[in-house]
Enzyme design. Structure first.
Site, PDB file in Angstrom:
ATOM      1  N   TYR A  29       0.693  10.863  15.540  1.00 22.30           N
ATOM      2  CA  TYR A  29       1.246   9.644  14.795  1.00 22.30           C
ATOM      3  C   TYR A  29       1.785   8.546  15.707  1.00 22.30           C
ATOM      4  CZ  TYR A  29       4.950   7.907  11.666  1.00 22.30           C
ATOM      5  OH  TYR A  29       5.869   7.162  10.844  1.00 22.30           O
TER       6      TYR A  29
ATOM      7  N   THR B  31       0.885  -1.293  -0.154  1.00 20.13           N
ATOM      8  CA  THR B  31      -0.095  -0.054  -0.182  1.00 20.13           C
ATOM      9  C   THR B  31       0.912   1.134  -0.101  1.00 20.13           C
ATOM     10  OG1 THR B  31      -0.163   0.234   2.445  1.00 20.13           O
ATOM     11  CG2 THR B  31      -1.919  -1.096   1.294  1.00 20.13           C
TER      12      THR B  31
HETATM   13  N1  LIG Z   1       9.841   8.654   5.695  1.00 17.55           N
HETATM   14  C1  LIG Z   1      10.268   8.245   7.109  1.00 17.55           C
HETATM   15  O1  LIG Z   1      11.293   8.972   7.641  1.00 17.55           O
HETATM   16  C2  LIG Z   1       9.572   7.400   7.846  1.00 17.55           C
HETATM   17  C3  LIG Z   1      10.156   7.013   9.028  1.00 17.55           C
HETATM   18  C4  LIG Z   1       9.399   5.741   9.713  1.00 17.55           C
HETATM   19  C5  LIG Z   1       8.427   5.320   9.267  1.00 17.55           C
HETATM   20  N2  LIG Z   1       7.968   5.732   8.180  1.00 17.55           N
HETATM   21  C6  LIG Z   1       6.647   4.989   7.835  1.00 17.55           C
HETATM   22  O2  LIG Z   1       6.713   4.473   6.427  1.00 17.55           O
HETATM   23  C7  LIG Z   1       5.723   4.609   5.463  1.00 17.55           C
HETATM   24  C8  LIG Z   1       6.114   5.267   4.032  1.00 17.55           C
HETATM   25  O3  LIG Z   1       6.645   6.620   4.569  1.00 17.55           O
HETATM   26  P1  LIG Z   1       7.102   7.430   3.179  1.00 17.55           P
HETATM   27  O4  LIG Z   1       7.814   8.521   3.825  1.00 17.55           O
HETATM   28  O5  LIG Z   1       7.575   6.399   2.232  1.00 17.55           O
HETATM   29  O6  LIG Z   1       5.603   7.911   2.705  1.00 17.55           O
HETATM   30  P2  LIG Z   1       5.309   8.777   1.608  1.00 17.55           P
HETATM   31  O7  LIG Z   1       6.521   9.616   0.924  1.00 17.55           O
HETATM   32  O8  LIG Z   1       4.456  10.135   2.159  1.00 17.55           O
HETATM   33  O9  LIG Z   1       4.388   7.978   0.555  1.00 17.55           O
HETATM   34  C9  LIG Z   1       3.327   8.101   0.956  1.00 17.55           C
HETATM   35  C10 LIG Z   1       2.533   6.925  -0.343  1.00 17.55           C
HETATM   36  O10 LIG Z   1       1.151   6.675   0.358  1.00 17.55           O
HETATM   37  C11 LIG Z   1       0.390   6.832  -1.072  1.00 17.55           C
HETATM   38  N3  LIG Z   1      -0.908   7.280  -0.458  1.00 17.55           N
HETATM   39  C12 LIG Z   1      -1.061   8.193   0.581  1.00 17.55           C
HETATM   40  N4  LIG Z   1      -2.597   8.093   0.780  1.00 17.55           N
HETATM   41  C13 LIG Z   1      -2.954   7.046   0.120  1.00 17.55           C
HETATM   42  C14 LIG Z   1      -4.366   6.426   0.182  1.00 17.55           C
HETATM   43  N5  LIG Z   1      -5.441   6.990   1.056  1.00 17.55           N
HETATM   44  N6  LIG Z   1      -4.441   5.362  -0.475  1.00 17.55           N
HETATM   45  C15 LIG Z   1      -3.285   4.713  -1.019  1.00 17.55           C
HETATM   46  N7  LIG Z   1      -2.199   5.422  -1.047  1.00 17.55           N
HETATM   47  C16 LIG Z   1      -2.082   6.309  -0.468  1.00 17.55           C
HETATM   48  C17 LIG Z   1       1.090   8.040  -1.589  1.00 17.55           C
HETATM   49  O11 LIG Z   1       0.682   7.652  -3.104  1.00 17.55           O
HETATM   50  P3  LIG Z   1      -0.191   8.797  -3.684  1.00 17.55           P
HETATM   51  O12 LIG Z   1       0.076  10.310  -3.219  1.00 17.55           O
HETATM   52  O13 LIG Z   1       0.049   8.627  -5.302  1.00 17.55           O
HETATM   53  O14 LIG Z   1      -1.703   8.405  -3.538  1.00 17.55           O
HETATM   54  C18 LIG Z   1       2.314   7.556  -1.530  1.00 17.55           C
HETATM   55  O15 LIG Z   1       2.821   6.665  -2.605  1.00 17.55           O
HETATM   56  C19 LIG Z   1       4.645   5.129   6.231  1.00 17.55           C
HETATM   57  O16 LIG Z   1       3.948   4.425   7.242  1.00 17.55           O
HETATM   58  C20 LIG Z   1       5.427   6.154   7.543  1.00 17.55           C
HETATM   59  O17 LIG Z   1       4.841   6.227   8.608  1.00 17.55           O
HETATM   60  C21 LIG Z   1       8.565   6.693   7.485  1.00 17.55           C
END
Ligand SMILES: NC(=O)c1ccc[n+]([C@@H]2O[C@H](COP(=O)([O-])OP(=O)(O)OC[C@H]3O[C@@H](n4cnc5c(N)ncnc54)[C@H](OP(=O)(O)O)[C@@H]3O)[C@@H](O)[C@H]2O)c1
Length: 264
Positions: free
Chosen positions: A154, A13
């Site tokens: 969060y 997802t």
């Molecule tokens: N980045 C960090 O430093 C970090 C650290 C620890 C944990 N995490 C966790 O890792 C995960 C991914 O983080 P990320 O930073 O890679 O995220 P991100 O860059 O914000 O990407 C979010 C993704 O989710 C999609 N999305 C958003 N709302 C959606 C919905 N309602 N239905 C389907 N797709 C949806 C977006 O696609 P579209 O915009 O194309 O819909 C995008 O592909 C999250 O759970 C986050 O909490 C991140």
């Protein structure tokens, strides 16, 4: 170790960018058929094309659906009759004054970060247990364990995800299905560079800038640099493999040592 996921279908997802895109690519590289998911058809098409560019010949299924709604989850289930590897990666995050977070915002964090993953688990876990093989994973965060004062909502959602993961692992006990969460630490995803340069000298090259950022603003990290999305993906690919068959009910850390504890 040779990881071979041929014949397995994976759903990641929120995989049009960031950690989700790296996970989709990693799973495809190991031979899985991978469903790339996001909200819009255009973004999903681009995300799927990016995986195909990285992994020529990959079997990629674009699934445009808002998985935070029952309707969206239903659309995913209609498109994919079988899911063997479910990676609940989607998550929203942002900073807010804890006393200013409204009821609606608390509910949104619960619904997007927790309930959407629970709903997909309900949809796909029974098929996995019937077939006697499956992998369910939840992408949690260091914030699940070290609650940030400016991100309580969060942190709450990610702590809840650890409980959900442990609980569904018990539900799947003895079936050949493993259920785990991955505790990701601060990761180099889109937007993070701008955020880093807001806090450190703009003239520093990226590598020095991120190290300065980590030293000054994330001193708990033992890695002292941001984690690359592929490093999170490597753990997810391993947990998806046959080789990881004895790892279930766990919270596996890819946090660069950010969480100051010996366990898990
Ligand atoms: N980045 C960090 O430093 C970090 C650290 C620890 C944990 N995490 C966790 O890792 C995960 C991914 O983080 P990320 O930073 O890679 O995220 P991100 O860059 O914000 O990407 C979010 C993704 O989710 C999609 N999305 C958003 N709302 C959606 C919905 N309602 N239905 C389907 N797709 C949806 C977006 O696609 P579209 O915009 O194309 O819909 C995008 O592909 C999250 O759970 C986050 O909490 C991140």
């Amino acid at each position: 170790m040779q990881i071979d996921l041929k014949g397995r279908t994976a759903l990641v997802t929120g995989s049009t960018q960031g950690i989700g895109a790296a996970i989709a690519t990693g799973l495809a590289r190991s031979g899985a058929r991978v469903a790339v998911n996001g909200r819009s058809a255009d973004r999903v098409r681009e995300g799927a094309a990016a995986v195909e560019r990285e992994v020529p010949g990959a079997d990629v299924v674009p699934v445009a659906a808002d998985v935070t709604t029952e309707e969206g989850a239903g659309k995913v289930a209609e498109t994919l009759s079988q899911v063997d590897i479910l990676v609940n990666n989607l998550g929203v995050f942002g900073a807010a004054d804890p006393l200013e977070i409204t009821d609606a915002e608390w509910r949104r964090y619960f619904e997007v970060n927790v309930l959407a993953a629970v709903r997909l688990t309900r949809l796909f876990l029974p098929g996995m247990t019937e077939r006697g093989w499956g992998r369910v994973q939840y992408i949690a965060s260091d914030s699940a364990i070290v609650t940030p004062a400016e991100m309580i909502h969060y942190g709450m959602s990610k702590t809840a995800l650890l409980a959900v993961s442990r609980g569904f692992a018990k539900q799947a006990a003895g079936t050949g299905v493993t259920v785990n969460s991955v505790v990701a630490g601060p990761t180099h995803t889109g937007g993070v560079e701008d955020f880093v340069y807001e806090l450190v000298d703009r003239d520093l090259p990226w590598d020095e800038a991120q190290r300065a950022f980590m030293r000054e603003h994330r001193p708990q990290s033992l890695l002292q640099r941001l984690i690359e999305p592929e490093e999170i993906a490597n753990m997810v690919v391993y947990l998806s493999s046959d080789q990881a068959s004895a790892t279930t009910g766990g919270a596996l850390r890819v946090d660069g040592g950010y969480v100051d504890s010996i366990l898990p």
